[in-house]
Design an enzyme around this catalytic site. Sequence first.
Site, mmCIF file in Angstrom:
data_model
loop_
_atom_site.group_PDB
_atom_site.id
_atom_site.type_symbol
_atom_site.label_atom_id
_atom_site.label_comp_id
_atom_site.label_asym_id
_atom_site.label_seq_id
_atom_site.Cartn_x
_atom_site.Cartn_y
_atom_site.Cartn_z
ATOM 1 C CE LYS A 219 -68.907 46.562 -24.293
ATOM 2 N NZ LYS A 219 -68.231 46.957 -22.943
ATOM 3 C CB ALA B 17 -58.439 16.583 -24.184
ATOM 4 C CE1 TYR C 51 -68.145 50.302 -28.616
ATOM 5 C CE2 TYR C 51 -68.006 52.130 -26.765
ATOM 6 C CZ TYR C 51 -68.163 50.690 -27.255
ATOM 7 O OH TYR C 51 -68.014 49.993 -26.277
ATOM 8 N NE ARG D 298 -47.651 13.667 -35.837
ATOM 9 C CZ ARG D 298 -48.575 13.237 -36.960
ATOM 10 N NH1 ARG D 298 -48.400 13.490 -37.982
ATOM 11 N NH2 ARG D 298 -49.677 12.646 -36.301
ATOM 12 N N GLY E 163 -50.702 6.464 -21.922
ATOM 13 C CA GLY E 163 -51.365 5.810 -23.294
ATOM 14 C C GLY E 163 -53.134 6.101 -23.073
HETATM 15 C C1 UD1 Z 1 -54.916 5.906 -31.553
HETATM 16 C C2 UD1 Z 1 -55.330 4.563 -31.400
HETATM 17 C C3 UD1 Z 1 -55.332 4.093 -33.026
HETATM 18 C C4 UD1 Z 1 -56.255 4.722 -33.659
HETATM 19 C C5 UD1 Z 1 -55.783 6.478 -33.563
HETATM 20 C C6 UD1 Z 1 -56.901 7.141 -34.223
HETATM 21 C C7 UD1 Z 1 -54.807 3.656 -29.250
HETATM 22 C C8 UD1 Z 1 -53.564 2.878 -28.541
HETATM 23 N N1 UD1 Z 1 -54.355 3.831 -30.429
HETATM 24 O O1 UD1 Z 1 -53.569 6.296 -31.821
HETATM 25 O O2 UD1 Z 1 -55.544 2.815 -32.856
HETATM 26 O O3 UD1 Z 1 -56.052 4.634 -35.195
HETATM 27 O O4 UD1 Z 1 -55.697 6.923 -32.368
HETATM 28 O O5 UD1 Z 1 -56.618 8.533 -34.461
HETATM 29 O O6 UD1 Z 1 -55.603 3.830 -28.723
HETATM 30 N N2 UD1 Z 1 -54.506 10.749 -25.086
HETATM 31 C C9 UD1 Z 1 -54.630 10.924 -23.684
HETATM 32 N N3 UD1 Z 1 -53.630 10.478 -22.796
HETATM 33 C C10 UD1 Z 1 -52.597 9.649 -23.416
HETATM 34 C C11 UD1 Z 1 -52.613 9.355 -24.798
HETATM 35 C C12 UD1 Z 1 -53.522 9.737 -25.625
HETATM 36 O O7 UD1 Z 1 -55.453 11.720 -23.249
HETATM 37 O O8 UD1 Z 1 -51.909 9.127 -22.367
HETATM 38 C C13 UD1 Z 1 -55.424 11.461 -26.005
HETATM 39 C C14 UD1 Z 1 -54.739 12.330 -27.008
HETATM 40 O O9 UD1 Z 1 -54.858 13.413 -26.445
HETATM 41 C C15 UD1 Z 1 -55.592 12.232 -28.148
HETATM 42 C C16 UD1 Z 1 -56.155 10.692 -28.131
HETATM 43 O O10 UD1 Z 1 -56.079 10.186 -26.895
HETATM 44 O O11 UD1 Z 1 -56.960 13.043 -28.193
HETATM 45 C C17 UD1 Z 1 -55.397 9.641 -28.950
HETATM 46 O O12 UD1 Z 1 -54.104 9.847 -28.559
HETATM 47 P P1 UD1 Z 1 -53.020 9.650 -29.639
HETATM 48 O O13 UD1 Z 1 -51.438 9.769 -29.334
HETATM 49 O O14 UD1 Z 1 -53.008 10.782 -30.764
HETATM 50 O O15 UD1 Z 1 -53.392 8.012 -30.258
HETATM 51 P P2 UD1 Z 1 -52.994 7.591 -31.777
HETATM 52 O O16 UD1 Z 1 -51.369 7.094 -31.376
HETATM 53 O O17 UD1 Z 1 -53.052 8.380 -32.803
#
Ligand code: UD1
Length: 448
Positions: free
Chosen positions: A333, A9, A348, A15, A80
């Site tokens: 409440k 998270a 109340y 977006r 990532g």
């Molecule tokens: C990711 C998957 C993709 C999959 C998709 C599904 C990877 C590389 N790709 O892509 O294959 O189809 O989800 O929705 O895993 N997050 C972190 N730290 C980070 C990056 C992300 O906590 O450094 C968390 C985000 O908050 C999110 C989740 O990981 O909850 C997914 O990250 P996001 O960047 O949305 O991944 P996608 O590019 O959608």
Amino acid sequence: MQVSLIVLAAGKGTRMNSELPKVLHPLGGVPVLHHALSAGRSLQPSRIVVVTGHGAEAVAEAARSFDETIETVVQDPQLGTAHAVAQAAPLLSDTGGEALVLYGDTPFVTAETLQLMLEARANHAVVVLGFEPRDPGRYGRLVTQGDQLLRIVEYKDASDAERAIRLCNSGVVAAGMATLFRLVAKVGNANAAGEYYLTDIVELARAEGLSVGFVTCPEAETLGINTRAQLADAEARFQTARRAEALENGVTLTDPATTWFALDTVIGRDATIGPSVIFGPGVTVESGARIAGFCHLEGCHISRGATVGPFARLRPGAELAEDVHVGNFVEIKNAILDEGVKVGHLTYLGDAHVGAHTNIGAGTVTCNYDGVMKHRTTIGRNAFIGSDTMLVAPVTLGDHAMTASGSVITQDVPAEALAIARARQDNKPGLATRIMARLRAVKAARPK
Ligand code: UD1
Ligand code: CA
């Protein structure tokens, strides 16, 4: 089997176009994050670690508000999904057992699906949750052969042939804890995004000679929240599912399309819910209770046989025992109403305890706040509170006590006593007609 959850998270949620971290936007009356935690918690995990980043403090607080035993770790910078998982290693690497990686922004994954993944672990070192969306869009693609997952290719890195694959990656992964952290540590960032992809652990596992499998679920379970439009769509789906579930469970919804549920709403069989009733978090309604239209309920308990509304507001800590009646324009409440209490109109009650079968007259107010502190009002059983009584707390009224209408009660009232706390009535004979005559004369003398 011992399971721990790693919930990602940290992402920004660009977006959403919001100051609020994306996992904190409300869905079903609670933060989006709580939904994945709720599904995960039904596996009775021994530990839950939430990886935070953007809005780390607020996200950690929301996680603890779901369950105070949840641990958090900050990922900074966010490099990532594999890097995110690696942040949990210092906390969890000694824990052993199973690891389940969930996304905080993917609210609808079910406990049943997660259970299937853990079962599939009997045959595979790593299990990935896949799905076949109507529009595969930019999801990562699962490259499979029989029951083996060969690799996951991110959309950005995929060839046209790979982009034609319909089976997509949800992001949910199950693996042994030690295996997961060993693989994640090996992940590099030589890809189109320059990120450490969790998805790379598939090929890394296979290079170690391990079996990697996959489980599939309906697309509805893997919907991620990335935009406000998706959030609105998720809310609609959540409400639709909850309405159907309530009807299935024997609850009468007069106008289902206008009943709004929270994630943890519990309603017993043969309860009746009128139109436009909104359930905030933490509401339990027992069997046979009746909630009339246009009520707003939050953090309250409504027992069997109780009737509420229309137009009532029950706030956190409102506890209605059996056969209590709460009528229109009543706000309650942090108050316990014992069996058979009646509070019919325009009232109340806050920070109060009302004993069984007491009747609270229209317009009664517990004056619980002195501008600095809150104070309690305690009323015994079978008491009768006259209309328009102000109960200036702290104050206690005994069993069978009465108050005269319009009283401002500032002192305790003993059991069986009648308290009158208002000016005595004084009738002036004939004064009404004399006043009216004088006013009419004044008006007649005015220039036209
Ligand atoms: C990711 C998957 C993709 C999959 C998709 C599904 C990877 C590389 N790709 O892509 O294959 O189809 O989800 O929705 O895993 N997050 C972190 N730290 C980070 C990056 C992300 O906590 O450094 C968390 C985000 O908050 C999110 C989740 O990981 O909850 C997914 O990250 P996001 O960047 O949305 O991944 P996608 O590019 O959608
Ligand atoms: Ca995403």
